[in-house]
Each structure stands twice: as structure tokens, then as C-alpha cells.
Design a protein around this motif. Structure first.
Motif, PDB file in Angstrom:
ATOM      1  N   ASP A   1      17.364   4.613  10.404  1.00  0.00           N
ATOM      2  CA  ASP A   1      18.484   4.506   9.465  1.00  0.00           C
ATOM      3  C   ASP A   1      18.008   3.642   8.305  1.00  0.00           C
ATOM      4  O   ASP A   1      17.360   2.621   8.529  1.00  0.00           O
ATOM      5  N   LEU A   2      18.348   4.032   7.112  1.00  0.00           N
ATOM      6  CA  LEU A   2      17.891   3.276   5.943  1.00  0.00           C
ATOM      7  C   LEU A   2      18.836   3.552   4.779  1.00  0.00           C
ATOM      8  O   LEU A   2      19.223   4.702   4.556  1.00  0.00           O
ATOM      9  N   ASP A   3      19.219   2.499   4.059  1.00  0.00           N
ATOM     10  CA  ASP A   3      20.016   2.669   2.845  1.00  0.00           C
ATOM     11  C   ASP A   3      19.325   1.961   1.698  1.00  0.00           C
ATOM     12  O   ASP A   3      18.892   0.821   1.842  1.00  0.00           O
ATOM     13  N   VAL A   4      19.250   2.632   0.570  1.00  0.00           N
ATOM     14  CA  VAL A   4      18.703   2.013  -0.640  1.00  0.00           C
ATOM     15  C   VAL A   4      19.776   2.136  -1.717  1.00  0.00           C
ATOM     16  O   VAL A   4      20.220   3.245  -2.039  1.00  0.00           O
ATOM     17  N   ALA A   5      20.204   0.971  -2.231  1.00  0.00           N
ATOM     18  CA  ALA A   5      21.283   0.982  -3.225  1.00  0.00           C
ATOM     19  C   ALA A   5      20.770   1.534  -4.557  1.00  0.00           C
ATOM     20  O   ALA A   5      19.579   1.400  -4.878  1.00  0.00           O
ATOM     21  N   GLU A   6      21.689   2.123  -5.324  1.00  0.00           N
ATOM     22  CA  GLU A   6      21.331   2.630  -6.645  1.00  0.00           C
ATOM     23  C   GLU A   6      20.878   1.452  -7.513  1.00  0.00           C
ATOM     24  O   GLU A   6      21.521   0.404  -7.533  1.00  0.00           O
ATOM     25  N   GLY A   7      19.774   1.601  -8.201  1.00  0.00           N
ATOM     26  CA  GLY A   7      19.272   0.546  -9.083  1.00  0.00           C
ATOM     27  C   GLY A   7      18.386  -0.466  -8.391  1.00  0.00           C
ATOM     28  O   GLY A   7      17.866  -1.384  -9.031  1.00  0.00           O
ATOM     29  N   ASP A   8      18.194  -0.320  -7.107  1.00  0.00           N
ATOM     30  CA  ASP A   8      17.399  -1.289  -6.351  1.00  0.00           C
ATOM     31  C   ASP A   8      15.902  -1.097  -6.621  1.00  0.00           C
ATOM     32  O   ASP A   8      15.461  -0.030  -7.072  1.00  0.00           O
ATOM     33  N   PHE A   9      15.156  -2.141  -6.332  1.00  0.00           N
ATOM     34  CA  PHE A   9      13.684  -2.062  -6.280  1.00  0.00           C
ATOM     35  C   PHE A   9      13.356  -2.383  -4.837  1.00  0.00           C
ATOM     36  O   PHE A   9      13.504  -3.515  -4.403  1.00  0.00           O
ATOM     37  N   PHE A  10      12.974  -1.385  -4.077  1.00  0.00           N
ATOM     38  CA  PHE A  10      12.976  -1.466  -2.622  1.00  0.00           C
ATOM     39  C   PHE A  10      11.549  -1.350  -2.083  1.00  0.00           C
ATOM     40  O   PHE A  10      10.806  -0.434  -2.459  1.00  0.00           O
ATOM     41  N   ALA A  11      11.180  -2.258  -1.200  1.00  0.00           N
ATOM     42  CA  ALA A  11       9.850  -2.189  -0.584  1.00  0.00           C
ATOM     43  C   ALA A  11       9.968  -1.555   0.796  1.00  0.00           C
ATOM     44  O   ALA A  11      10.769  -1.997   1.620  1.00  0.00           O
ATOM     45  N   LEU A  12       9.207  -0.514   1.010  1.00  0.00           N
ATOM     46  CA  LEU A  12       9.141   0.125   2.327  1.00  0.00           C
ATOM     47  C   LEU A  12       7.744  -0.167   2.869  1.00  0.00           C
ATOM     48  O   LEU A  12       6.759   0.398   2.402  1.00  0.00           O
ATOM     49  N   LEU A  13       7.701  -1.085   3.834  1.00  0.00           N
ATOM     50  CA  LEU A  13       6.399  -1.560   4.294  1.00  0.00           C
ATOM     51  C   LEU A  13       6.142  -1.169   5.744  1.00  0.00           C
ATOM     52  O   LEU A  13       7.072  -0.835   6.475  1.00  0.00           O
ATOM     53  N   GLY A  14       4.911  -1.258   6.124  1.00  0.00           N
ATOM     54  CA  GLY A  14       4.550  -0.958   7.504  1.00  0.00           C
ATOM     55  C   GLY A  14       3.054  -0.777   7.606  1.00  0.00           C
ATOM     56  O   GLY A  14       2.405  -0.459   6.600  1.00  0.00           O
ATOM     57  N   PRO A  15       2.499  -0.982   8.795  1.00  0.00           N
ATOM     58  CA  PRO A  15       1.054  -0.775   8.951  1.00  0.00           C
ATOM     59  C   PRO A  15       0.694   0.710   8.820  1.00  0.00           C
ATOM     60  O   PRO A  15       1.590   1.567   8.805  1.00  0.00           O
ATOM     61  N   ASN A  16      -0.594   0.988   8.752  1.00  0.00           N
ATOM     62  CA  ASN A  16      -1.023   2.394   8.678  1.00  0.00           C
ATOM     63  C   ASN A  16      -0.485   3.169   9.880  1.00  0.00           C
ATOM     64  O   ASN A  16      -0.518   2.668  11.001  1.00  0.00           O
ATOM     65  N   GLY A  17       0.025   4.372   9.620  1.00  0.00           N
ATOM     66  CA  GLY A  17       0.511   5.209  10.713  1.00  0.00           C
ATOM     67  C   GLY A  17       1.889   4.827  11.202  1.00  0.00           C
ATOM     68  O   GLY A  17       2.366   5.341  12.220  1.00  0.00           O
ATOM     69  N   ALA A  18       2.587   3.957  10.465  1.00  0.00           N
ATOM     70  CA  ALA A  18       3.912   3.500  10.921  1.00  0.00           C
ATOM     71  C   ALA A  18       4.986   4.561  10.717  1.00  0.00           C
ATOM     72  O   ALA A  18       5.986   4.581  11.428  1.00  0.00           O
ATOM     73  N   GLY A  19       4.777   5.452   9.739  1.00  0.00           N
ATOM     74  CA  GLY A  19       5.766   6.494   9.471  1.00  0.00           C
ATOM     75  C   GLY A  19       6.290   6.486   8.037  1.00  0.00           C
ATOM     76  O   GLY A  19       7.140   7.298   7.689  1.00  0.00           O
TER      77      GLY A  19
END
Lengths: 257, 315
Positions: free
Chosen positions: B24-42
């Protein structure tokens, strides 16, 4: 997306495909022209003189429509298969897949590229043929319509090949093991009336026979098959292949994970 | 409205690998969003599904309210994507690549040419517009991919490792441009391995690991969860004896260099005062790693699990 915007996507892809063919003309236009010139020289000029007449025409005159059609078929197919697979291999096909481009636009854009190259090569081969024999046109409408429709059929077939292809081997197997035998056995070099009855019946199962003969009828007025049947077969192929391309692209087979 | 809303998204690849286990993930309009994770995380699978390059197994994805299941073209029109892997026609000219991309979004060719000039100038590539893409450096190719993604002015820009291979000078100017773009209203989702980049640019962060979202917070709130911070200090004289200070572990790295692990509930002023009292005179101070990197490492480090995994495999 509005219709006008959809048409712009098509126009863009057509422009891209045509510019690809013309940009690498040394690869796309020159080699088939040289190959066909050799066919005219060897089969038509050297061997053809000993064969004499076929269906009331010089052998060179008789095979000219077949050789033109053969170059159109091979180049329409080869253009789409290499362009689409190349885009898939380099992953820039994603440029189209992430954009709101209708599926029909992706299909028709690539088909337009195949038809363009097929007709370009076909036209140059026709000019080459003029150096070896006289060209006559029995019915211009049949000649032009058959050559365009045939190029459409093989462009779509090339697209399907490219969709399924995973490696470079996969795009050379079908042309080498299916397309070439069907073309050579499709009445390019002979009339099927020369064959034994069994072989004649077998030849009638080859769709390329209908295309070559309908084109020959357009040029010379002689054909082994009924031209109306050729149109019917070509149109059925176009509908079936267009449907198959649409389903494959929409489902993302071979192009989406 | 959310720029991106993901519910229970699952992906199982043909080879049986479960890349996403119901995120589940929500990103608000106008946001600057970091989607992080190790290699192969998805991460790349999530981006692939949003941009329709990967078919999902189940779940729901909406972009500005449009579902990818029923309004895919509306979704596509909103998104610009810069993928992790190079996906350029390297035999084509830069101008053609960008103009054609605009055309694939239905932009008439004259407007596409004007817009291509704008984005190529912004990415400092206008002078190379007639070059073949193959002749560009790795960093230039990446900037070209950004220019291509921006040509149709997307409302949501997804950048999957956009600065890999880009030199520091260009990277800084790209940060500036991305900030401007975000301030002008474009929502940006960024995946990167340069965590300093994410910490400086992004307002929200989600960390994905093994196909699950394990953290999803505002950046400031997330950084406050760091329990201790590590600093490197350089001293004027060699340190003969490492002092002992309450709330701060000190390690000697070299004769003139100490590492301080300061607990979050202790002030740096107290630590400096105690060091000064112990006769240690400090010349300079720097963070050992940035805070986000520290948290990220704590959350995703599996080095302590290796022996257990090995044992299971051996069994």
C-alpha cells in the motif's frame, strides 16, 4: 485521447519508421536490389534463354512480376521484424508503451514502414527489370492494389514474429525456414501447371502463390489462380493478422513482463 | 487528491518470484517522494506496474484518481518516467528522440519541436541536439532520458536512479531543476542509491524491502527516529587516551581522528565541552554517513542473518 491526437501518434511513428528506412538505405535498399539483379542476370538472362517461353511470354518477362513480388514480401517482412525487435532489444519500444498510444497506431505505424520499404525495393527492382526485359501493365489497379495489400500482410506477419522473438535467432528462423521456401515454391519462377497434379494441389495451400499470381495477372494478364480468390485470401489474412497483433500487444505478450 | 494511490499490489513473475507481497502506498499531489530499498526490493517492479511496462498480478493502482485497469491512457498521459536502464534508440539523433516522444503523446510536431528545445536546454543538451545518442556519455544519456520524460509536461514524474553515472556538477544542477519542477506543481517520485540526494530533496519517504513497504513517513519524522548519530572529528594533536563521556561512545580511528556515536538525547555542546575538558582540541567535524543512510542501513541490513540462512540452505 482525442482522434486528432491519436492520428498524431500514428503520423509520428510513420515518420520515424520511414526515416529509419531512408537513414540506413545502404542496409535496407541496396542489398535486395543487388540480389534481385543477380536473379535477373542468372535465372532470366543466362538460364532463361534456354527455357524459352512460359504461358506465352519470354521466361525473363514471366518471372519479373514474381521477382518484384518476392522482393516486396521479403523486405516488408524484414523491415518490421528488425525495426520492432530492435526497439524491443534496445528497450526503446518502451517509448511507445508508456505513452497513451492506441494499439492500432503502433500496428499501422510499423506496417507503414514495412510497406514503404517493400514498395521502395519493389520499385527499384522494377527499374532493374527494365534493363533485362520489357515490362507491361495489363491492369494498373490490380497491380498496385495487390502489391500494397501483400506488403501489408507481410508487414503484419513480421510484427508478430518480432513480438514473439526473444533473441536474434528468432527473427531469422521464420524468414529462412518458412518465408523463403513458401516464396520459392509460390510460383515466382514457374507456372504450377507444369507440376504434377498432387504438387499443384499442394501449391494451392501456399498463400504466396495467390499473391504472386494476382500480381502477375496485373502485369501480364496471366495467372494460375482466380484473382478474386487472391483478393479474398489477402483480405482474410490482413484481418486475422491485425486481430492477432492487437490481442498480442494489448495483452503485452513478448513486450511486457 | 493523491497523485499515486496503491492498494494491496502483488506481483509474482513467471519464474515464481514474488516481487511484491501486497503493498500500500500513497503519494500526495505535489509531493517530492523518495521510494527507497536495496537492490531487488521491488522498487522497479512498482514503477513498471505504474507505467504499464509490467503486468500486475493483483491489487489496485490509481494515478490522479485514474485506475490503470480502466483508464490506462489517462494514467499514461499523466506520467513521465525515467527508467533505471538505458532505453534510448542510440542510433537516432537527440532532437528526433525527444520530438518523437512528444508525438507519441499526441503533441503536434511544431509544438513538439519547441518543447524539445526547452527540455534539451534545461538538461544542457541543446548544443548536442543533432548528435547520435550513441555518442553521448553515460551521464548525458541519462539527462536525455529526463528530457524525453519531461517533453509532454507530466503531472507525475517518476525517476528511477536518474543520477547514476552523472558527474557532481551536473547532478547539482539537476537537483536545482527538479526542485523548481516540484515547486511548479509536478509530483516527483525518486528512487536512488544516493541517500543524501533523497534526504535533501524529498519530503516523504517509503522504504521497500523484499516486496513489502517497511517504512512510510514524512522525511523529517522518519529522520527523528534515528537513535544515535555518528560523527568523525579531526583533532589538533594526536589523542593519547580516548576520553569516556556519558551518552557518547568514542572510538579512535587514527592518531588525529575520532569517531563519536552520540545518543539522540544528548547535546553536542555537552560532548564538545567534555572533550575540551579532556584536552582534546577539535579541528573539524563531519557526519560519518548521512542520517537517512544510517536509518536505511539499520532497516535493511541482513548481514546478521547470513549464517542462519546458510544453515537453512544446508539443511
Amino acid at each position: 485521447m482525442r482522434i486528432r491526437a491519436q492520428l498524431i501518434t500514428l503520423e509520428t511513428l510513420i515518420r520515424k519508421e520511414i526515416s529509419r528506412v531512408t537513414r540506413i538505405w545502404v542496409q535496407t535498399i541496396v542489398p535486395p536490389v543487388i540480389t534481385m539483379s543477380l536473379y535477373f542476370l542468372v535465372f532470366g538472362n543466362v538460364i532463361g534463354r534456354r527455357i524459352g517461353q512460359m504461358e506465352g511470354f519470354d521466361y525473363m518477362q514471366y518471372i519479373a512480376p514474381g521477382l518484384i513480388m518476392m522482393s516486396v514480401i521479403q523486405n516488408a517482412y524484414g523491415n518490421v521484424v528488425s525495426s520492432f525487435f530492435g526497439a524491443k532489444f534496445q528497450k526503446h519500444l518502451e517509448e511507445m508503451l508508456v505513452a497513451p498510444m492506441p494499439t492500432w497506431s503502433i500496428i499501422l505505424g510499423h506496417v507503414a514502414g514495412g510497406v514503404f520499404r517493400g514498395l521502395m525495393v519493389g520499385s527499384v527492382v522494377t527499374v532493374i527489370a527494365l534493363f533485362f526485359t520489357g515490362i507491361q501493365i495489363h491492369n494498373i489497379w490490380i497491380t498496385v492494389s495487390i502489391v500494397i495489400l501483400t506488403a501489408v500482410v507481410f508487414s503484419m506477419a513480421g510484427l508478430i514474429n518480432a513480438i514473439f522473438a526473444r533473441k536474434f535467432d528468432d527473427i531469422s528462423i521464420i524468414p529462412a525456414f518458412v518465408l523463403a521456401p513458401l516464396t520459392y515454391l509460390g510460383g515466382v519462377f514457374y507456372s504450377i501447371t507444369l507440376l504434377p497434379e498432387f504438387a499443384q494441389k499442394l501449391s494451392l495451400m501456399n498463400p504466396i502463390l495467390y499473391m504472386v499470381n494476382a500480381f502477375r495477372y496485373g502485369m501480364l494478364g496471366v495467372s494460375d489462380i482466380a484473382v478474386g480468390r487472391a483478393y479474398a485470401i489477402i483480405l482474410i489474412f490482413i484481418l486475422v493478422l491485425f486481430g492477432a497483433c492487437t490481442v498480442l500487444i494489448n495483452k503485452g505478450i513478448g513486450i511486457r513482463e | 487528491m493523491h497523485a499515486l494511490s496503491i492498494r494491496n499490489l502483488k506481483k509474482v513473475y513467471g519464474n515464481g518470484i514474488q516481487a511484491l507481497k501486497g503493498i500500500d502506498l500513497d503519494v500526495a499531489e505535489g509531493d517530492f517522494f523518495a521510494l527507497l530499498g536495496p537492490n531487488g526490493a521491488g522498487k522497479t517492479t512498482v514503477i513498471g506496474i505504474i507505467t504499464s511496462l509490467v503486468n500486475k498480478t493483483s491489487g489496485e493502482v490509481r494515478v490522479f484518481g485514474h485506475s490503470i485497469d480502466t483508464e490506462l491512457n489517462a494514467v499514461k498521459a499523466c506520467i513521465g518516467v525515467v527508467p533505471q536502464e538505458l532505453n534510448l534508440n542510440t542510433f537516432d539523433r537527440l532532437m528526433n528522440i525527444v520530438v518523437n516522444q512528444a508525438g507519441f503523446y499526441g503533441m503536434p510536431v511544431r509544438r513538439a519541436r519547441r518543447r524539445a528545445q526547452e527540455v534539451l536546454e534545461q538538461m544542457q543538451l541543446w548544443d548536442r541536439r543533432d548528435d547520435i545518442a550513441r555518442n553521448l556519455s553515460g551521464g548525458m544519456k541519462r539527462r536525455l532520458m529526463i528530457a524525453r520524460a519531461l517533453v509532454h509536461s507530466p503531472r507525475l514524474l517518476i525517476l528511477d536512479e536518474p543520477t547514476a553515472g552523472v558527474d557532481i556538477e551536473i547532478r547539482r544542477s539537476m537537483y536545482g531543476y527538479l526542485r523548481e519542477l516540484n515547486e511548479s506543481g509536478t509530483t516527483i517520485i525518486l528512487t536512488t542509491h544516493y541517500l543524501e540526494e533523497a534526504e535533501n530533496l524529498c519530503r516523504h519517504v517509503a522504504i521497500i524491502d523484499e516486496g513489502e513497504v517497511i517504512q512510510h513517513h514524512p522525511m523529517d519524522e522518519f529522520l527523528r527516529t534515528l537513535k544515535q548519530q555518528n560523527y568523525i572529528v579531526n583533532t589538533r594533536e594526536p589523542v593519547a587516551e580516548v576520553p569516556v563521556i556519558d551518552g557518547c561512545l568514542i572510538y579512535q580511528r587514527k592518531d588525529y581522528e575520532l569517531e563519536l556515536a552520540v545518543q539522540r538525547d544528548h547535546d553536542l555542546n555537552d560532548v564538545f565541552a567534555a572533550l575540551s575538558e579532556a584536552g582534546v582540541r577539535i579541528l573539524s567535524l563531519r557526519n560519518k554517513t548521512n542520517r537517512l543512510e544510517e536509518l536505511f542501513f539499520n532497516l535493511t541490513d541482513r548481514s546478521d542473518q547470513v549464517p542462519e540462512e546458510k544453515t537453512e540452505m544446508e539443511e
